[in-house]
Structure formats: structure tokens, C-alpha cells
Design a protein around this motif. Structure first.
Motif, PDB file in Angstrom:
ATOM      1  N   ALA A 223       0.838  -1.198   0.000  1.00 18.67           N
ATOM      2  CA  ALA A 223       0.000   0.000   0.000  1.00 18.67           C
ATOM      3  C   ALA A 223       0.870   1.245   0.000  1.00 18.67           C
ATOM      4  O   ALA A 223       1.999   1.241   0.483  1.00 18.67           O
ATOM      5  CB  ALA A 223      -0.916  -0.007   1.211  1.00 18.67           C
ATOM      6  N   SER A 224       0.343   2.336  -0.531  1.00 19.87           N
ATOM      7  CA  SER A 224       1.128   3.562  -0.659  1.00 19.87           C
ATOM      8  C   SER A 224       1.498   4.132   0.698  1.00 19.87           C
ATOM      9  O   SER A 224       0.888   3.819   1.725  1.00 19.87           O
ATOM     10  CB  SER A 224       0.347   4.611  -1.457  1.00 19.87           C
ATOM     11  N   SER A 227      -1.565   5.907   2.228  1.00 20.41           N
ATOM     12  CA  SER A 227      -2.812   5.200   2.540  1.00 20.41           C
ATOM     13  C   SER A 227      -2.693   4.207   3.687  1.00 20.41           C
ATOM     14  O   SER A 227      -3.704   3.648   4.119  1.00 20.41           O
ATOM     15  CB  SER A 227      -3.312   4.458   1.298  1.00 20.41           C
ATOM     16  N   ALA A 228      -1.483   3.976   4.164  1.00 23.64           N
ATOM     17  CA  ALA A 228      -1.304   2.960   5.203  1.00 23.64           C
ATOM     18  C   ALA A 228      -0.083   3.271   6.066  1.00 23.64           C
ATOM     19  O   ALA A 228       0.776   4.065   5.686  1.00 23.64           O
ATOM     20  CB  ALA A 228      -1.141   1.580   4.560  1.00 23.64           C
TER      21      ALA A 228
END
Length: 482
Positions: A223-224, A227-228
Motif C-alpha cells: 500500500a502507498s 494510505s497505510a
């Protein structure tokens, strides 16, 4: 670093359907706006010793622990470079709107913009400034962090960072980059990229290519970054020869710097002082995001209110010597930057030239020596020292020493003594600089020490050339604790 419109009211014939929709929307809103939960406790790492940590478990809206952190405010350190030396535009505050626990095990640092277009944000730094790799061992600095969840034009100007600065920067603010900077995690403009960077030497240019530094970067695994949560780690390894610095994201190595890449003086200036303090901040605008964007940031489209979330920050050590900490008495200034029993044969350390500037009373690129874990009762006496110093053939050099006592190891210096500088003669050969020169200033008082620290800083206060300080089995300091 937007509010969602409320649903329209349903008509009577569709009340049940509207109610179900409303519950679904409320649930979606909650999932969008709630903080991502923390993983839990700081992890236990087999083979590593936890030296310090903060898991950010405070109640929602509360400031980070004042025992662990101090909050920077304004646009600069007092007397330091404007805009924190980077060109960033925000005003740092201690408002819980900018920095606070979220109640879910995270710390939030949130940039905000007022109606006049002025940005605020937050920057905090550990009170402790002695994080260093043990001789023959490894230091590990790690944080689990979610970058501000914003991308594209809306992210232009966001500059979250997790990093460390050499302790001599405190109170000086003009000795960067010589004292060293380890950027564990940097990101700009909402890009799915983590940068790890070493800053050292001189600027501009120098061995670390300043003001850029020696850096590496990569996309966050899976995940980027935005975003996480991801785990960002820096290691300083003194168990290998040459020593090595390493940067990781989610346990994946992506950048390293070897001691062999730098000259001995640069490496020593970066590693031979008392240690480092850790910082967390979200800046807005400045040289890095502007350079990547190719224009001034933030822009009109940049949105405020996107937080960097920090689950934990922790410091571990592994390996190293097992020499017990000193309990007081006479300690030698040793070549590895520690205070303790005489270490082998005579060695030397170079005191940087004062450059023709008067640094009387203010450490300038000092050689720093530290003892930790000092425990003992105050003898009622005073500090004594015998430093071997030599200016060679340089005329009008003057060496100066400051001795500081942190009696409980909590990061506060209860007693600080600065002695009058010692003018060395222009004849090669060591001279003895002792406490007989007298105190120039002193703050606080002596007392019993429990797991405390002693720091000795030596520098050229005046003159236009370097000097030599005898270390190893030569210079000593005697502390009034037994």
C-alpha cells in the motif's frame, strides 16, 4: 498536512429505506474520518535492548508527553536560521489542533490553514539527545507512521519527516550540517516515495553534497505511503569495519552509507559527540517540496487538515561493550567520545578553528565526551580537569571547556559549568588547561547522581587555526561524585 455534505432528508414513504441509507452513510463517514488504529505495543525485538520509546497512548486531544518531548514553536529556533533553515512557511504551535494524541494509540501532527491563508503545523523533538551507537554495537531508530493521506495537487507543499539531529545543534543552531543529521523518513507533495538521507560535513557542497545530502529513495512496499502505516528504520552499525549507516522501510533495505565514503574528520564530527535527538514534524513548503514540484508550494489547491499519524517511535541498541558505567571520580576523555577509564595509548582529537570569530562561552563544533549511567553520592566538592591542548604554531588560539551534569539521566542538565578559555602559546607541545582558569559561568547545583550523565565539550573559543586535544590516556575530568 473538506467536509462531506450531509445527506438530504428523506420523504415519509421512504423513511425505512432512508434510515438504512443514513446508517450506511454514517458508517462510511466514520470509516473515512476515524484514525487508523495503532498496531499495539512497541514491538519486542529479540537480540535488541529497548533504550527509549513512546507508544502515544494518551487520551484524545492531549499533547505528547512532556517527559519525552519538547515542542518547537514559531518560525525558527531563538537566534537560529529563519524558516528553520529550509524555507518552509508554516508557524509551528503547541496547539492540540496541530499536535495531539488521537485516543487510538497514535500521535497526530496536522497542518492547518486559516482564512487569511496562513499555515500552522507542529514539530516536536525528544528531550533526550544522547541516542548513539554503543562502541562495537548498533543503534536502531524506528517509527511506525502513516504519512498525510493526500496526493496530487491537493498535496503540494506537504513535507512530513521523522529524523535526528546531532546534540551539539541545541543551543548553537549554526553548526549544521557538521554535527550530522539522519533523515529516517522524508516525503514531499504526497508522492508514494520515502527518502532516507544523511547530512554532514559542510554546506554548500562538501563530502555530503549539501544541501542535498547523501540520499536514497523508493516507493513504499505494498500500500502507498499515504494510505497505510509503514515502518521506517535507521541503523548506525559500529560492529562492522568500516562502520555503516542503513535505511529501511518495512524491513527492506533501500539506502546505506559507509564510513569509507567520508573523510575521518567529517565522520568524527558527526559521530563523536554525545548523540542525537529525534524529531517529528510536518512542514509546509520549503526547498525540498518546491524543488520536486518545480514551483513554489503550497498552492491554492493544497488542502489543509491531513495528518501524519505516528503509532510509535522507539530506539534500540544491540551489542557493544559491557564496561560498567563509572561511579564518579577521575574519568579520561577517550577517543570514542566517551568518559571512562584510560583507554589504551595516547590518541588525539582535532578542535576546529574558530575561524576568527569569538565563540567565548558558546560551544562551536566541539569535541564532546559523555558518560552515561553515572551513580554516586555528591562529595561536596567541585569539578576538576586537566586537558592536554596544543595549538601548534598557531598564534592566539584559545581552548574552552563546558562540563554538564544530568543527575537523573532524564535529559535535563541540572548543573552546567563553562570555564574561561585557555590561551595556548604558539610553540608546539602540549600545555595543561585546568580548572584553575576559573569559571566563566555556572547554572544550577551539584547533587547525588542516579543513572545520570556527564558531558564534557571542548572547542576553540578564539583564533584562526585548529588545535589538538589529547585523548585516550591523557586528558581527564574529575567529577565530585563517589
Amino acid at each position: 498536512m473538506s467536509s462531506i455534505p450531509s445527506p438530504s432528508r428523506a420523504t415519509a414513504p421512504t423513511t425505512r429505506l432512508a434510515g438504512a441509507c443514513l446508517l450506511l452513510i454514517v458508517g462510511l463517514l466514520a470509516s473515512i474520518t476515524a484514525a487508523t488504529p495503532a498496531r499495539g505495543a512497541v514491538p519486542s525485538l529479540p537480540g535488541w535492548t529497548l533504550a527509549w520509546s513512546d507508544d502515544f497512548t494518551g487520551a484524545a486531544g492531549t499533547l505528547p508527553s512532556s517527559a519525552n518531548w519538547q515542542i518547537d514553536t514559531g518560525h525558527s529556533y531563538p537566534g537560529g536560521p529563519a524558516n528553520w533553515g529550509t524555507g518552509e512557511i508554516q508557524n509551528y504551535t503547541s496547539s492540540p489542533d496541530n499536535v495531539s494524541h488521537d485516543g487510538n494509540g497514535n500521535l497526530r501532527i496536522t497542518p492547518l490553514r486559516d482564512g487569511a491563508g496562513n499555515w500552522t503545523s507542529a514539530r516536536i523533538e525528544t528531550r533526550r539527545a544522547d541516542f548513539t551507537a554503543p562502541a562495537g554495537g548498533t543503534l536502531r531508530i524506528e517509527g511506525r507512521i502513516q504519512m498525510p493521506n493526500v496526493t496530487g495537487e491537493a498535496a503540494l507543499g506537504y513535507w512530513p519527516a521523522f529524523w535526528a539531529l546531532g546534540s551539539p545543534y541545541r543551543g548553537n543552531y549554526w553548526n549544521w550540517p557538521g554535527i550530522g543529521e539522519f533523515d529516517v523518513m522524508e516525503n514531499v507533495n504526497g508522492l508514494n516515495t520515502v527518502w532516507g538521507v544523511l547530512h554532514c560535513g559542510t554546506a554548500p557542497g562538501g563530502p555530503c553534497n549539501e544541501n542535498n545530502g547523501l540520499g536514497g529513495s523508493r516507493a513504499c512496499p505494498g500500500a502507498s505511503c499515504q494510505s497505510a502505516f509503514h515502518t521506517y528504520r535507521f541503523e548506525w552499525d559500529r560492529s562492522v569495519t568500516p562502520n555503516e549507516l542503513r535505511w529501511y522501510v518495512d524491513d527492506q533495505l533501500y539506502h546505506s552509507v559507509s564510513q569509507a565514503q567520508l573523510d575521518a574528520t567529517t565522520w568524527s564530527n558527526m559521530t563523536s559527540h554525545a548523540g542525537y535527538f529525534i524529531l517529528l514534524n510536518v512542514a509546509m513548503g520549503g526547498a525540498f517540496p518546491d524543488g520536486v514540484a518545480g514551483r513554489a508550494t503550497p498552492v491554492a489547491a493544497t488542502v489543509p487538515g491531513r495528518s501524519m499519524l505516528v503509532d510509535y517511535v522507539a530506539v534500540w541498541t544491540r551489542g557493544g561493550g559491557t564496561t560498567p558505567p563509572p561511579t564518579g571520580g577521575t574519568l579520561n576523555l577517550r577517543g570514542d567520545g566517551t568518559l571512562g577509564a584510560a583507554a589504551g595509548s595516547a590518541t588525539t582529537a582535532t578542535l576546529a578553528s574558530a575561524g576568527g570569530v569569538n565563540h567565548d562561552g558558546t560551544p562551536y563544533q566541539p569535541q564532546t565526551f559523555t558518560a552515561s549511567g553515572v551513580t554516586g553520592a555528591y562529595t561536596g566538592g567541585s569539578t576538576a580537569f586537566d586537558l592536554f591542548v596544543d595549538a601548534g604554531t598557531t598564534v592566539a588560539n584559545g581552548q574552552q571547556v563546558r562540563v554538564s551534569y544530568d543527575r537523573t539521566g532524564d535529559g535535563s542538565w541540572e548543573r552546567v559549568e563553562t570555564y574561561r578559555y585557555f590561551a595556548t602559546d604558539p610553540v608546539p607541545g602540549y600545555e595543561h588547561y585546568t580548572q584553575a582558569r576559573g569559571l566563566a559561568s555556572a547554572t544550577g547545583s551539584h547533587g547525588d547522581m542516579t543513572n545520570g550523565r556527564v558531558r564534557v565539550e571542548v572547542w576553540n573559543a578564539i583564533g584562526n587555526g585548529p588545535s589538538t586535544l589529547g585523548t585516550g590516556n591523557q586528558s581527564t575530568v574529575t567529577i565530585p561524585v563517589r
